[in-house]
Design an enzyme around this catalytic site. Structure first.
Site, PDB file in Angstrom:
ATOM      1  N   SER A 116      -6.360  -7.736   4.562  1.00  0.00           N
ATOM      2  CA  SER A 116      -5.951  -6.469   4.301  1.00  0.00           C
ATOM      3  C   SER A 116      -6.706  -5.439   5.099  1.00  0.00           C
ATOM      4  O   SER A 116      -8.012  -5.859   5.701  1.00  0.00           O
ATOM      5  CB  SER A 116      -6.246  -6.077   2.984  1.00  0.00           C
ATOM      6  OG  SER A 116      -6.203  -4.884   2.850  1.00  0.00           O
ATOM      7  N   TYR A 140     -11.284  -5.202  -4.338  1.00  0.00           N
ATOM      8  CA  TYR A 140     -10.190  -5.834  -3.753  1.00  0.00           C
ATOM      9  C   TYR A 140     -10.753  -5.940  -2.340  1.00  0.00           C
ATOM     10  O   TYR A 140     -10.563  -7.318  -1.741  1.00  0.00           O
ATOM     11  CB  TYR A 140      -9.101  -5.065  -3.716  1.00  0.00           C
ATOM     12  CG  TYR A 140      -7.773  -5.431  -2.821  1.00  0.00           C
ATOM     13  CD1 TYR A 140      -7.098  -6.471  -2.998  1.00  0.00           C
ATOM     14  CD2 TYR A 140      -7.473  -4.756  -1.977  1.00  0.00           C
ATOM     15  CE1 TYR A 140      -6.306  -6.904  -2.400  1.00  0.00           C
ATOM     16  CE2 TYR A 140      -6.551  -5.104  -0.987  1.00  0.00           C
ATOM     17  CZ  TYR A 140      -5.919  -6.387  -1.336  1.00  0.00           C
ATOM     18  OH  TYR A 140      -4.764  -6.805  -0.320  1.00  0.00           O
ATOM     19  N   LYS A 144     -11.266  -9.886  -0.011  1.00  0.00           N
ATOM     20  CA  LYS A 144     -10.584 -10.240   1.393  1.00  0.00           C
ATOM     21  C   LYS A 144     -11.809 -10.252   2.580  1.00  0.00           C
ATOM     22  O   LYS A 144     -11.546 -11.411   3.100  1.00  0.00           O
ATOM     23  CB  LYS A 144      -9.570  -9.137   1.826  1.00  0.00           C
ATOM     24  CG  LYS A 144      -8.455  -9.040   0.637  1.00  0.00           C
ATOM     25  CD  LYS A 144      -7.635 -10.434   0.809  1.00  0.00           C
ATOM     26  CE  LYS A 144      -6.566 -10.254  -0.246  1.00  0.00           C
ATOM     27  NZ  LYS A 144      -5.694 -11.367  -0.146  1.00  0.00           N
TER      28      LYS A 144
HETATM   29  N1  UFG Z   1       0.001   8.294  -2.292  1.00  0.00           N
HETATM   30  C1  UFG Z   1       0.532   9.298  -3.024  1.00  0.00           C
HETATM   31  N2  UFG Z   1       1.106   9.388  -4.063  1.00  0.00           N
HETATM   32  C2  UFG Z   1       1.531   7.919  -4.712  1.00  0.00           C
HETATM   33  C3  UFG Z   1       1.311   6.952  -4.074  1.00  0.00           C
HETATM   34  C4  UFG Z   1       0.366   7.051  -2.655  1.00  0.00           C
HETATM   35  O1  UFG Z   1       0.224  10.447  -2.620  1.00  0.00           O
HETATM   36  O2  UFG Z   1       2.418   8.197  -5.745  1.00  0.00           O
HETATM   37  C5  UFG Z   1      -0.733   8.458  -1.208  1.00  0.00           C
HETATM   38  C6  UFG Z   1      -2.252   7.725  -1.096  1.00  0.00           C
HETATM   39  O3  UFG Z   1      -2.975   8.511  -1.823  1.00  0.00           O
HETATM   40  C7  UFG Z   1      -2.320   7.011   0.196  1.00  0.00           C
HETATM   41  C8  UFG Z   1      -0.932   6.864   0.436  1.00  0.00           C
HETATM   42  O4  UFG Z   1      -0.118   7.574  -0.229  1.00  0.00           O
HETATM   43  O5  UFG Z   1      -2.916   8.279   0.680  1.00  0.00           O
HETATM   44  C9  UFG Z   1      -0.655   5.561   0.764  1.00  0.00           C
HETATM   45  O6  UFG Z   1      -1.040   4.965  -0.631  1.00  0.00           O
HETATM   46  P1  UFG Z   1      -0.634   3.475  -0.988  1.00  0.00           P
HETATM   47  O7  UFG Z   1      -0.780   3.224  -2.333  1.00  0.00           O
HETATM   48  O8  UFG Z   1       0.899   3.285  -0.818  1.00  0.00           O
HETATM   49  O9  UFG Z   1      -1.305   2.450   0.032  1.00  0.00           O
HETATM   50  P2  UFG Z   1      -2.897   2.342   0.299  1.00  0.00           P
HETATM   51  O10 UFG Z   1      -3.063   3.085   1.674  1.00  0.00           O
HETATM   52  O11 UFG Z   1      -3.586   3.034  -0.794  1.00  0.00           O
HETATM   53  O12 UFG Z   1      -3.123   0.822   0.200  1.00  0.00           O
HETATM   54  C10 UFG Z   1      -2.679  -0.096   0.977  1.00  0.00           C
HETATM   55  C11 UFG Z   1      -2.602  -1.320   0.247  1.00  0.00           C
HETATM   56  C12 UFG Z   1      -3.678  -2.015  -0.324  1.00  0.00           C
HETATM   57  C13 UFG Z   1      -4.748  -1.980   0.650  1.00  0.00           C
HETATM   58  C14 UFG Z   1      -4.936  -0.684   1.525  1.00  0.00           C
HETATM   59  C15 UFG Z   1      -5.835  -0.694   2.644  1.00  0.00           C
HETATM   60  O13 UFG Z   1      -1.420  -1.337  -0.764  1.00  0.00           O
HETATM   61  O14 UFG Z   1      -3.674  -3.393  -0.779  1.00  0.00           O
HETATM   62  O15 UFG Z   1      -3.853  -0.235   1.950  1.00  0.00           O
HETATM   63  O16 UFG Z   1      -6.460   0.643   2.645  1.00  0.00           O
HETATM   64  F1  UFG Z   1      -6.001  -2.264   0.052  1.00  0.00           F
END
Ligand code: UFG
Length: 350
Positions: A116, A140, A144
């Site tokens: 990841s 998490y 990894k």
């Molecule tokens: N976000 C929102 N509202 C939501 C959901 C997400 O504003 O309802 C924002 C988050 O704060 C973030 C962006 O959208 O800025 C993307 O968030 P996600 O949850 O879709 O994905 P992440 O980047 O947090 O996570 C992904 C993977 C993880 C991994 C990570 C690596 O899902 O497994 O990238 O940083 F660890």
């Protein structure tokens, strides 16, 4: 070629199994169905078991004799990993060791690992390349990174063992045939939450932070379509079969979209002007996470075909509508769609 796929009933695993099945690979899925779904396994036989069960893992490998193992099975929810690190280390690290040990004992040497972008934490340079230091900021990501270090050491210690570690960026979208897609309760991912808000499952989509040092104040991510990612696994397996050496590869498109850009696109694609509200920052979110994506193209010859945010969201949306429709029907059978239940795959034949 025979491929053992752990976690093959889950989101990314099931898309990879579908692609491998369509291309004629022989598949055995090993999944405890803790988050995966039996109906999502469209090809190959499913063994319902846990990787903590060392005897079963070894027996399955001994009997199936795979040419390679693709290891998806893991827990993936970052905030949960902060609350319950033991659960994450046990499943993501200890159970991976069980699998690797069984492979060693049975002489299976080719391994593709689901890593990841979380291993980078908050990268100093964006786009981030594979040489950037491992600096995870949550358990998490630590699990990894730990497995990546284990793989590096195994590779050094054993002549025959080789692996490809794929560092996924933000995986999204669904099978364009609408047979499978994201099907896990209470998702945290932005695109899934956006389409679920559009469909009315959630009342509001919250934007976590609008004061980041980015072009519009919201976080930027590199969204990659799940089918392009599945293709990367297939290429990784072929690469190892052809004698390729161990390698770590980013899986992203190399360009980022902000949360606001994703929301705008989701509203356009779904045609629904759903409710959006600003909320405080979510803990542990890096402002910008975009892959340097040249290496995977060079080494594996990966040619992504769905590098299009609109298409990614469209397939997520189409799947969400399909999923809701199917939820009202019998969702326990392998292929609950009327005409498609004639089975295109080899499920049930093995
Ligand atoms: N976000 C929102 N509202 C939501 C959901 C997400 O504003 O309802 C924002 C988050 O704060 C973030 C962006 O959208 O800025 C993307 O968030 P996600 O949850 O879709 O994905 P992440 O980047 O947090 O996570 C992904 C993977 C993880 C991994 C990570 C690596 O899902 O497994 O990238 O940083 F660890």
């Amino acid at each position: 070629m025979k491929i053992l796929v752990t976690g093959g009933a889950g989101y990314i695993g099931s898309h990879t199994v579908k692609l491998l099945g369509e291309r004629g690979y022989e598949i055995l899925v090993y999944d405890n169905l803790s988050t995966g779904n039996e109906w999502a396994v469209l090809y190959g036989k499913l063994v319902k078991a846990d990787l903590s069960d060392k005897e079963t893992v070894r027996k399955v490998i001994r009997e199936f004799r795979p040419d390679a193992v693709i290891h998806f099975a893991a827990y993936i929810v970052v905030p949960e990993s902060v609350r319950e690190p033991l659960k994450y280390y046990r499943n993501n690290v200890v159970n991976t060791l069980n699998l690797l040990e069984a492979m060693m004992e049975e002489g299976v040497n080719n391994f593709v690992f689901s890593s990841s972008a979380a291993v980078y934490g908050i990268p100093e340079k964006v786009p981030v390349d594979e040489e950037a230091p491992l600096n995870p900021i949550n358990p998490y990501g630590e699990t990894k990174a730990t497995v990546e270090r284990i793989l590096r050491d195994f590779d050094r210690a054993m002549d025959n063992f080789r692996y490809v570690s794929l560092r996924y960026f933000n995986v999204a979208g669904a099978d364009p045939d609408k047979k499978i897609g994201f099907a896990y309760p209470d998702p945290t991912h932005l695109i899934i939450r956006a389409v679920k808000t559009a469909i009315g499952e959630y009342k509001t989509l919250y934007i976590y932070g609008t004061d980041y040092p980015t072009r519009d104040g919201t976080c930027i991510r590199d969204y990659i379509h799940v089918v392009d990612l599945a293709e990367a696994h297939l290429l990784a397996v072929n690469y190892l079969a052809e004698g390729g050496k161990s390698i770590v590869l980013n899986c992203g498109y190399g360009r980022g979209y902000s949360v606001l850009e994703v929301i705008d696109t989701a509203k356009r694609v779904t045609g629904v002007d759903f409710d959006v509200k600003e909320a405080p920052r979510r803990e542990g979110d890096p402002p910008e996470l975009v892959a340097k994506a040249e290496k995977i193209k060079r080494v594996l010859g990966w040619k992504p075909v769905y590098d299009d945010l609109e298409f990614i969201i469209k397939t997520a949306w189409e799947w969400e509508k399909e999923y809701i429709k199917r939820m009202g029907e019998d969702f326990t059978s392998p292929l609950p769609l009327g005409e498609e239940s004639s089975q295109k795959g080899n499920k049930g034949q093995q």
